[in-house]
Design a protein around this motif. Sequence first.
Motif, PDB file in Angstrom:
ATOM      1  N   LEU A  12      10.025 -60.175 -31.363  1.00 44.79           N
ATOM      2  CA  LEU A  12      10.773 -59.138 -30.644  1.00 44.79           C
ATOM      3  C   LEU A  12      11.362 -59.716 -29.370  1.00 44.79           C
ATOM      4  O   LEU A  12      10.644 -59.985 -28.413  1.00 44.79           O
ATOM      5  N   GLY A  13      12.679 -59.927 -29.370  1.00 43.85           N
ATOM      6  CA  GLY A  13      13.332 -60.450 -28.182  1.00 43.85           C
ATOM      7  C   GLY A  13      13.482 -61.962 -28.224  1.00 43.85           C
ATOM      8  O   GLY A  13      13.117 -62.635 -29.185  1.00 43.85           O
ATOM      9  N   ALA A  14      14.013 -62.501 -27.134  1.00 48.66           N
ATOM     10  CA  ALA A  14      14.264 -63.941 -27.014  1.00 48.66           C
ATOM     11  C   ALA A  14      13.247 -64.578 -26.087  1.00 48.66           C
ATOM     12  O   ALA A  14      12.717 -63.923 -25.176  1.00 48.66           O
ATOM     13  N   ARG A  15      12.977 -65.850 -26.297  1.00 56.24           N
ATOM     14  CA  ARG A  15      12.048 -66.574 -25.423  1.00 56.24           C
ATOM     15  C   ARG A  15      12.596 -66.594 -23.995  1.00 56.24           C
ATOM     16  O   ARG A  15      13.747 -66.973 -23.759  1.00 56.24           O
ATOM     17  N   PRO A  16      11.784 -66.217 -22.995  1.00 59.86           N
ATOM     18  CA  PRO A  16      12.226 -66.345 -21.605  1.00 59.86           C
ATOM     19  C   PRO A  16      12.555 -67.804 -21.304  1.00 59.86           C
ATOM     20  O   PRO A  16      11.819 -68.706 -21.703  1.00 59.86           O
ATOM     21  N   GLN A  43       8.843 -60.321 -26.237  1.00 63.79           N
ATOM     22  CA  GLN A  43       9.395 -60.721 -24.936  1.00 63.79           C
ATOM     23  C   GLN A  43       8.968 -59.647 -23.928  1.00 63.79           C
ATOM     24  O   GLN A  43       9.712 -58.728 -23.617  1.00 63.79           O
ATOM     25  N   CYS A  44       7.769 -59.802 -23.429  1.00 62.51           N
ATOM     26  CA  CYS A  44       7.197 -58.734 -22.600  1.00 62.51           C
ATOM     27  C   CYS A  44       7.585 -58.862 -21.128  1.00 62.51           C
ATOM     28  O   CYS A  44       7.263 -57.986 -20.323  1.00 62.51           O
ATOM     29  N   TRP A  45       8.277 -59.913 -20.740  1.00 63.76           N
ATOM     30  CA  TRP A  45       8.636 -60.146 -19.339  1.00 63.76           C
ATOM     31  C   TRP A  45       9.947 -60.897 -19.306  1.00 63.76           C
ATOM     32  O   TRP A  45      10.116 -61.885 -20.024  1.00 63.76           O
ATOM     33  N   THR A  46      10.973 -60.442 -18.591  1.00 65.56           N
ATOM     34  CA  THR A  46      10.983 -59.270 -17.710  1.00 65.56           C
ATOM     35  C   THR A  46      11.954 -58.200 -18.226  1.00 65.56           C
ATOM     36  O   THR A  46      12.239 -57.231 -17.528  1.00 65.56           O
ATOM     37  N   ALA A  47      12.475 -58.395 -19.422  1.00 67.25           N
ATOM     38  CA  ALA A  47      13.493 -57.475 -19.939  1.00 67.25           C
ATOM     39  C   ALA A  47      12.963 -56.060 -20.098  1.00 67.25           C
ATOM     40  O   ALA A  47      13.654 -55.083 -19.776  1.00 67.25           O
ATOM     41  N   PHE A  48      11.759 -55.912 -20.595  1.00 67.99           N
ATOM     42  CA  PHE A  48      11.185 -54.577 -20.762  1.00 67.99           C
ATOM     43  C   PHE A  48      11.148 -53.841 -19.424  1.00 67.99           C
ATOM     44  O   PHE A  48      11.487 -52.653 -19.342  1.00 67.99           O
ATOM     45  N   GLU A  49      10.711 -54.543 -18.390  1.00 65.40           N
ATOM     46  CA  GLU A  49      10.574 -53.916 -17.079  1.00 65.40           C
ATOM     47  C   GLU A  49      11.938 -53.589 -16.465  1.00 65.40           C
ATOM     48  O   GLU A  49      12.142 -52.499 -15.907  1.00 65.40           O
ATOM     49  N   GLU A  50      12.872 -54.527 -16.580  1.00 67.53           N
ATOM     50  CA  GLU A  50      14.165 -54.366 -15.909  1.00 67.53           C
ATOM     51  C   GLU A  50      15.113 -53.437 -16.666  1.00 67.53           C
ATOM     52  O   GLU A  50      15.884 -52.690 -16.052  1.00 67.53           O
ATOM     53  N   LEU A  51      15.051 -53.474 -17.998  1.00 67.38           N
ATOM     54  CA  LEU A  51      16.015 -52.714 -18.791  1.00 67.38           C
ATOM     55  C   LEU A  51      15.471 -51.398 -19.331  1.00 67.38           C
ATOM     56  O   LEU A  51      16.256 -50.478 -19.610  1.00 67.38           O
TER      57      LEU A  51
END
Length: 310
Positions: A179-183, A271-279
């Motif tokens: 789920l998501g891209a690697r930071p 990808q639990c950081w930081t897209a979840f928090e910011e978006l």
Amino acid sequence: MAKQTFGLVVGTRGFFPAHLVADGRKEMIKAVKDAGYDCVCLGPKDTPHGSVESRDDIRKCVELFKDNREKISGIIVTLPNFGDERGVADSIAEAGLDVPVLIQAWPDDLGKMTSADRRDSFCGKISVCNNLRQRNIAYTLTEDHTVAPASESFAEDLESFAATCRVVGGLAGARIGALGARPAPFTTIRYSEKILEDAGISIETLDLSELFARCDQLADGDAAVRSRLRKITGYCSTEGVPQAALIRMAKAAAVIDRWMAENDLDATAVQCWTAFEELYAITPCTIMSMMSNKLMPSACEVAVTGCVGM
């Protein structure tokens, strides 16, 4: 958990004492069953003493193993005497089960080194392993080069091998959701999908933008959302957490649940950081914890290989 079953290959070589093979087969079967496992093995009515040496023996062993393919989680090779290395290697290769293999060789009794009782399994094991390596068949060794099946040392070897078989069997056909891209800073978690796929592990991806879009399509009163909200508030303390954030968290959980079910996924890397928090203004930690608690591991930062390890 279903009882594990091992395929048993009893090696022999005509030059060495046959009575050791007959007794050795019985003792190995007893050791396996006493440890709580089951085994599939040729019997004295199938081949001489249930062992494998000739081409006819090999064909019978291959047929037996193929007939029991669905329940054999590993293969144990026992060498009560020197053994025929080609008989062992051909039986394993032609059965094509692609399961872990454990090689056990019997110790000689220093007081019985005459032609009537000498085993020479020490050297036979080296020959068998050499042939398996030539055939690119991976194998596991016992802690001691030669070891009796009734010994405490072999009991530990067997327990460890059974665990190896469970891991290999459990990962065969595993499907991991990314789920998501690697930071960007986390280069330590880079991996190759092709290598994992070669090992039978598939990866299904979902971009976080797609996840958030699906969340936005859910109504606050949706049954799946309300169900997930109840589970979240019952799982951990939510005191001081805004209701709107809890609902967003419930929506994300409901979407992830549905996505995993639709794609037959066993575990996730997020990808639990930081897209979840910011978006999306939540942290997914509770959702990931709840999945792991249900034996569906969820790893941070899209660490797919870390998820496989979990």
